[in-house]
Design a protein around this motif. Structure first.
Motif, PDB file in Angstrom:
ATOM      1  N   TYR A  24       0.879  -1.174   0.000  1.00 21.25           N
ATOM      2  CA  TYR A  24       0.000   0.000   0.000  1.00 21.25           C
ATOM      3  C   TYR A  24       0.915   1.221   0.000  1.00 21.25           C
ATOM      4  O   TYR A  24       1.536   1.546   1.012  1.00 21.25           O
ATOM      5  CB  TYR A  24      -0.871  -0.063   1.246  1.00 21.25           C
ATOM      6  CG  TYR A  24      -1.994   0.928   1.286  1.00 21.25           C
ATOM      7  CD1 TYR A  24      -3.210   0.656   0.668  1.00 21.25           C
ATOM      8  CD2 TYR A  24      -1.845   2.138   1.951  1.00 21.25           C
ATOM      9  CE1 TYR A  24      -4.245   1.557   0.722  1.00 21.25           C
ATOM     10  CE2 TYR A  24      -2.886   3.044   2.018  1.00 21.25           C
ATOM     11  CZ  TYR A  24      -4.084   2.754   1.396  1.00 21.25           C
ATOM     12  OH  TYR A  24      -5.113   3.651   1.457  1.00 21.25           O
TER      13      TYR A  24
ATOM     14  N   ARG B   1      -2.359   4.217  -1.854  1.00 18.66           N
ATOM     15  CA  ARG B   1      -2.993   3.435  -2.927  1.00 18.66           C
ATOM     16  C   ARG B   1      -2.403   2.026  -2.992  1.00 18.66           C
ATOM     17  O   ARG B   1      -1.174   1.871  -3.019  1.00 18.66           O
ATOM     18  CB  ARG B   1      -2.808   4.129  -4.280  1.00 18.66           C
ATOM     19  CG  ARG B   1      -3.557   5.448  -4.374  1.00 18.66           C
ATOM     20  CD  ARG B   1      -3.446   6.049  -5.751  1.00 18.66           C
ATOM     21  NE  ARG B   1      -4.089   5.185  -6.747  1.00 18.66           N
ATOM     22  CZ  ARG B   1      -4.046   5.422  -8.058  1.00 18.66           C
ATOM     23  NH1 ARG B   1      -3.416   6.476  -8.521  1.00 18.66           N
ATOM     24  NH2 ARG B   1      -4.651   4.604  -8.895  1.00 18.66           N
ATOM     25  N   PRO B   2      -3.264   0.996  -3.062  1.00 13.58           N
ATOM     26  CA  PRO B   2      -2.750  -0.358  -3.234  1.00 13.58           C
ATOM     27  C   PRO B   2      -2.025  -0.469  -4.576  1.00 13.58           C
ATOM     28  O   PRO B   2      -2.519   0.039  -5.581  1.00 13.58           O
ATOM     29  CB  PRO B   2      -4.005  -1.239  -3.241  1.00 13.58           C
ATOM     30  CG  PRO B   2      -5.116  -0.373  -2.780  1.00 13.58           C
ATOM     31  CD  PRO B   2      -4.740   1.043  -3.037  1.00 13.58           C
TER      32      PRO B   2
ATOM     33  N   ALA C 255      -7.875  -4.042   0.174  1.00 15.37           N
ATOM     34  CA  ALA C 255      -7.019  -2.979   0.698  1.00 15.37           C
ATOM     35  C   ALA C 255      -7.553  -1.598   0.345  1.00 15.37           C
ATOM     36  O   ALA C 255      -7.467  -0.664   1.135  1.00 15.37           O
ATOM     37  CB  ALA C 255      -5.608  -3.137   0.159  1.00 15.37           C
ATOM     38  N   ALA C 256      -8.140  -1.476  -0.862  1.00 18.77           N
ATOM     39  CA  ALA C 256      -8.620  -0.168  -1.315  1.00 18.77           C
ATOM     40  C   ALA C 256      -9.965   0.184  -0.704  1.00 18.77           C
ATOM     41  O   ALA C 256     -10.269   1.347  -0.498  1.00 18.77           O
ATOM     42  CB  ALA C 256      -8.744  -0.160  -2.833  1.00 18.77           C
TER      43      ALA C 256
ATOM     44  N   ARG D  21     -11.784  -3.318   9.516  1.00 22.96           N
ATOM     45  CA  ARG D  21     -10.413  -2.790   9.428  1.00 22.96           C
ATOM     46  C   ARG D  21     -10.013  -2.215  10.785  1.00 22.96           C
ATOM     47  O   ARG D  21     -10.127  -1.004  11.013  1.00 22.96           O
ATOM     48  CB  ARG D  21     -10.307  -1.737   8.321  1.00 22.96           C
ATOM     49  CG  ARG D  21      -8.897  -1.132   8.231  1.00 22.96           C
ATOM     50  CD  ARG D  21      -8.684  -0.325   6.958  1.00 22.96           C
ATOM     51  NE  ARG D  21      -8.614  -1.192   5.808  1.00 22.96           N
ATOM     52  CZ  ARG D  21      -9.210  -0.942   4.646  1.00 22.96           C
ATOM     53  NH1 ARG D  21      -9.927   0.152   4.487  1.00 22.96           N
ATOM     54  NH2 ARG D  21      -9.092  -1.796   3.648  1.00 22.96           N
TER      55      ARG D  21
ATOM     56  N   TYR E 246      -4.991   2.917   7.929  1.00 20.25           N
ATOM     57  CA  TYR E 246      -3.789   3.335   7.197  1.00 20.25           C
ATOM     58  C   TYR E 246      -3.278   4.657   7.748  1.00 20.25           C
ATOM     59  O   TYR E 246      -4.065   5.479   8.220  1.00 20.25           O
ATOM     60  CB  TYR E 246      -4.108   3.508   5.713  1.00 20.25           C
ATOM     61  CG  TYR E 246      -4.417   2.225   4.982  1.00 20.25           C
ATOM     62  CD1 TYR E 246      -3.417   1.297   4.727  1.00 20.25           C
ATOM     63  CD2 TYR E 246      -5.709   1.945   4.553  1.00 20.25           C
ATOM     64  CE1 TYR E 246      -3.704   0.119   4.048  1.00 20.25           C
ATOM     65  CE2 TYR E 246      -5.995   0.771   3.868  1.00 20.25           C
ATOM     66  CZ  TYR E 246      -4.992  -0.139   3.620  1.00 20.25           C
ATOM     67  OH  TYR E 246      -5.279  -1.294   2.953  1.00 20.25           O
TER      68      TYR E 246
ATOM     69  N   GLN F 238      -6.649   7.126   2.317  1.00 20.15           N
ATOM     70  CA  GLN F 238      -6.842   6.462   1.036  1.00 20.15           C
ATOM     71  C   GLN F 238      -7.019   7.453  -0.106  1.00 20.15           C
ATOM     72  O   GLN F 238      -7.813   8.380  -0.017  1.00 20.15           O
ATOM     73  CB  GLN F 238      -8.034   5.515   1.153  1.00 20.15           C
ATOM     74  CG  GLN F 238      -7.714   4.396   2.129  1.00 20.15           C
ATOM     75  CD  GLN F 238      -8.886   3.489   2.380  1.00 20.15           C
ATOM     76  OE1 GLN F 238      -9.723   3.808   3.187  1.00 20.15           O
ATOM     77  NE2 GLN F 238      -8.940   2.372   1.683  1.00 20.15           N
TER      78      GLN F 238
ATOM     79  N   SER G 273      -7.452   6.416  -3.426  1.00 21.17           N
ATOM     80  CA  SER G 273      -7.996   5.758  -4.608  1.00 21.17           C
ATOM     81  C   SER G 273      -9.090   6.619  -5.223  1.00 21.17           C
ATOM     82  O   SER G 273      -9.844   7.272  -4.512  1.00 21.17           O
ATOM     83  CB  SER G 273      -8.589   4.407  -4.222  1.00 21.17           C
ATOM     84  OG  SER G 273      -7.649   3.647  -3.516  1.00 21.17           O
TER      85      SER G 273
END
Lengths: 262, 227
Positions: free
Chosen positions: A73, A77-78, A171-172, B91, B95, B99, B101
């Motif tokens: 990661y 981002r994965p 993961a995302a 989760r 992180y 994120q 994405s």
């Protein structure tokens, strides 16, 4: 090129993890991301030649984007900033000289950290074992085209089967949901005549296993599709939903009286 | 309830969530259609509004639909909270880098938040109107009328004459708009409908729907604020 790396270090599943910072210089722009980590590990060994060194553990295998082992990661981002590729296919030229790169393992309850950046993805295997197969005994090679398949269905099944099971979708996903993976595996069989026979039992068994393993629920955010190195479509998720509800309505389990004709 | 509900498949929970949600989606244009007659759209808009209110508060069919509506709302809220809670548990360690994405629908990240905004709105709305109808709370002084014919028009005017109420109304309805923007297309996906031709149409309709509903409802307090 020069990089500052912030890497997650964790002894084992139980241990408390932490970020360690490493400086790396003289990295070629054509170096792959995993090669860059190899160079770092080599440097760690060479710098402490007389001491036992704890090198950075990360998953990798084929390094050509098809095995689904790499799982990093990178900067939120994965598989890093490249679209439709795995980490092994990511090159350092995608970064700027002097960048700070943060590397974390996949984060999900169902994917516990084994060590550092390596996570246990056995959960995916368990989902496959629950029904991700076609149980027919293999005989002789069947004639090509003995079973007619629509071209479009063959294409869609092939697209779904491109899933390498890396877990980037989990993961995302903000909910660590495995829906894209499971739906791809359900779809690749459900679309083809050989897979249709067991489709109803399969989808129920795989969904039940997915829930049991502690993956989250789908919120239709579609971050999974955006990060999938094989560009698996969320159309598969809708297909799995359809398959699931249809099977719930039509699947009637009868007492088997044992044995077939053979 | 309790264990058996939680034990339902994740897909079934999403299905019920989507199904109940789409039912609620059908209710909003009806309510908006009546509310818009608070605005001086026609000369006899007050009469039309009062007529509609009278119909909605007395018709037996509407009373049955009311029960269905509340059931759908309750189901939607319960599953929303259960799903949100399960998703948080999936989760446990987050992180460090948030994120990044690309996502189709950023609103999907805030469904619980915008959902709570809608709930807050409903609480406010019930205290001001629905409970008055039920006789649980009393209408503002001077606006008490016979039980089957409440003066909702003047009650609304009374509320919209307070800028603070109007601003709160606008903010909360905007929350509803964001909620709807994700919800509409997402519901079809959860029900299993994703099609190369129909899905873009659904997404387009969802966008138009959420804008029309939001703009429609907030036009009323904005009209009174500008006066």
């Amino acid at each position: 090129m020069k990089f500052t790396l912030k890497i997650w270090r964790q002894e084992n599943a139980k241990a408390q993890g932490r970020f360690e910072t490493y400086q790396l210089d003289n990295i070629s722009a054509d170096c792959s991301f995993l090669e860059m980590l190899d160079i770092l590990n080599e440097k760690l060994v060479n710098d402490n030649i007389s001491l036992p060194v704890d090198t950075i553990t990360f998953d990798h295998d084929c390094r050509e984007g098809i095995c689904g082992m790499c799982s990093l990661y990178i900067n939120g981002r994965p598989h890093g900033p490249e679209q439709g590729t795995t980490v092994c296919q990511l090159h350092m030229r995608r970064f700027n000289d002097g960048d700070t790169i943060t590397i974390e393992p996949w984060r999900a309850k169902a994917f516990p950290v084994i060590k550092d950046l390596m996570v246990d993805r056995n959960a995916f295997d368990k989902i496959i074992q629950a029904g991700g197969f076609v149980s027919v005994s293999t005989g002789g090679v069947p004639d090509a085209n003995a079973i007619p398949v629509r071209k479009e269905d063959a294409d869609l099944a092939m697209d779904a089967a491109a899933c390498i099971g890396c877990g980037a979708c989990v993961a995302a996903c903000k909910n660590a949901s495995a829906m894209l993976f499971v739906s791809a595996k359900v779809s690749q069989f459900a679309l083809l005549p050989q897979g249709k026979i067991e489709a109803k039992e399969r989808v129920q068994a795989m969904v039940a296993k997915m829930d049991e393993l502690g993956f989250g629920n789908c919120t239709n955010t579609y971050a999974c599709e955006a990060e999938c190195p094989k560009n698996i479509s969320v159309e598969n998720i809708a297909r799995m939903n359809r398959e699931f509800f249809f099977s719930k309505l039509t699947l009637a389990k009868r007492e088997s009286n044992g044995g077939g004709v053979g | 309830m309790s264990k058996s509900v939680i034990m339902l498949s994740s897909l079934t929970k999403k299905f019920l969530m989507a199904f109940a949600g789409l039912f609620l989606v059908m209710f909003l244009p009806v309510h908006l259609g009546i509310n818009l007659f608070i605005l001086p759209l026609t000369e006899n808009h007050v009469e039309i509004f009062k007529e509609a209110v009278h119909f909605m508060t007395t018709n037996p069919l509407i009373k049955v639909m009311e029960i269905v509506l509340f059931s759908a709302l309750f189901l939607h809220m319960i599953f929303g909270v259960i799903l949100w809670f399960e998703n948080r548990q999936a989760r446990p360690v987050g992180y460090k880098v948030s994120q990044k994405s690309k996502v189709y629908s950023p609103a999907s990240r805030f469904m619980i938040h915008t959902g709570i905004m809608v709930l807050l709105f409903l609480v406010l709305h019930f205290v001001n109107f629905y409970f008055v109808k039920l006789g649980l709370t009393s209408a503002p002084a001077g606006l008490n009328t016979p039980a089957d014919n409440h003066d909702f028009y003047n009650m609304a005017l009374n509320l919209f004459s307070q800028p603070l109420y109007s601003i709160l109304y606008v903010v909360l309805i905007c929350g509803l708009g964001v909620h709807l923007h994700h919800a509409f297309q997402s519901a079809f996906q959860s029900l299993g409908l994703n099609h190369p031709i129909y899905t873009p149409v659904i997404k387009g309709v969802g966008l138009v729907y959420s804008i029309v509903i939001t703009a429609g409802f907030i036009s009323i307090p904005i009209f009174f604020m500008l006066q």
